[in-house]
Design an enzyme around this catalytic site. Sequence first.
Site, PDB file in Angstrom:
ATOM      1  N   HIS A   1       0.764  -1.048  -0.377  1.00 20.19           N
ATOM      2  CA  HIS A   1       0.446   0.307  -0.340  1.00 20.19           C
ATOM      3  C   HIS A   1       0.880   1.186   0.306  1.00 20.19           C
ATOM      4  CE1 HIS A   1      -3.943   2.237   1.379  1.00 20.19           C
ATOM      5  NE2 HIS A   1      -2.581   3.589   1.887  1.00 20.19           N
ATOM      6  N   GLU A   2       1.867   1.083   1.217  1.00 18.17           N
ATOM      7  CA  GLU A   2       3.128   2.652   1.107  1.00 18.17           C
ATOM      8  C   GLU A   2       3.013   3.186  -0.621  1.00 18.17           C
ATOM      9  OE1 GLU A   2       2.333   4.513   2.982  1.00 18.17           O
ATOM     10  OE2 GLU A   2       1.226   3.042   4.539  1.00 18.17           O
TER      11      GLU A   2
ATOM     12  N   HIS B   1       1.418   4.148  -3.328  1.00 20.87           N
ATOM     13  CA  HIS B   1       1.413   5.563  -3.279  1.00 20.87           C
ATOM     14  C   HIS B   1       2.708   6.356  -4.237  1.00 20.87           C
ATOM     15  CE1 HIS B   1      -1.615   6.506  -0.641  1.00 20.87           C
ATOM     16  NE2 HIS B   1      -1.531   5.950   0.570  1.00 20.87           N
TER      17      HIS B   1
ATOM     18  N   GLU C   1      -5.948   6.871  -1.164  1.00 19.83           N
ATOM     19  CA  GLU C   1      -5.769   5.809  -0.691  1.00 19.83           C
ATOM     20  C   GLU C   1      -6.553   4.305  -1.511  1.00 19.83           C
ATOM     21  OE1 GLU C   1      -4.564   4.507   2.598  1.00 19.83           O
ATOM     22  OE2 GLU C   1      -3.634   6.703   1.759  1.00 19.83           O
TER      23      GLU C   1
END
Length: 269
Positions: free
Chosen positions: A127-128, A131, A190
Amino acid sequence: MNSMKPLLLSLLTTALLSGCVTTESPTGRGQTLLFSAEQMQQMGDSSFAEMKRQQKLSKDKRQTDYVNCVARRITSVLPNQGQPWEVVLFDSEQVNAFALPGGHIGVYTGLLKVAEGPDQLATVLGHEVAHVLANHGNEQVSRAQLTGVGMQIADAALGGVGVANKDLYMSALGLGAQVGFILPFGRAQESEADAIGLELMAKAGFDPAASIALWQNMDKAGGGQGVELLSTHPSHGHRIEELQKRQAQVLPLYHASQAGVKNRCQLGK
């Protein structure tokens, strides 16, 4: 000089806009990006160096090797595999992690108590990293430059105060809780990070079903208040529902990756 400030600010905004790039995110969402990849790397490098100065580094080799193992598998499936990634484990009870442009990943030891096993840890790291892959930091910094916050920074710079935007940049890159200046990613960003991260972890050989359990654990760990990770990465009601819908799409990637997985990244005892 004061009478000239509105004009100078207007000219600065025009200059920023003239240098912007309108592009699409990996999911097809429109983005306005004011900064080059080189500039974003510089911001990421500077912010990560600052974090390493501010935060205590973990000396637990077992945990550090474990985090590095999961991170290496995630970054090994990125489009630009030649990009080296620096991974640091911070000794802190914070339930948090982040990734920055320039190839930097930070993980807090508190996260290891909530992310149960390598598959759940891979959910967070995927997820990070997503980004970064989707240029969300660039998008945030660009947006800040074109709003009132950006105008305040420009005003300070024009007034001879000097560069006063370190905390803004660090916040826009996902470090809001650490620097006390919150500029959280938006809902669209997100959702993209969830979708891209799910695909990354599946390609890297991590079970995408663990993503659902991970976010459930996050909610429980916060005792209804949410944990640190959720304070800078706002959760919304349909996050788990969306992850469940995407399972069928990414499962083939996960099954295809299994033959090539050699290191299962176990934390051990």
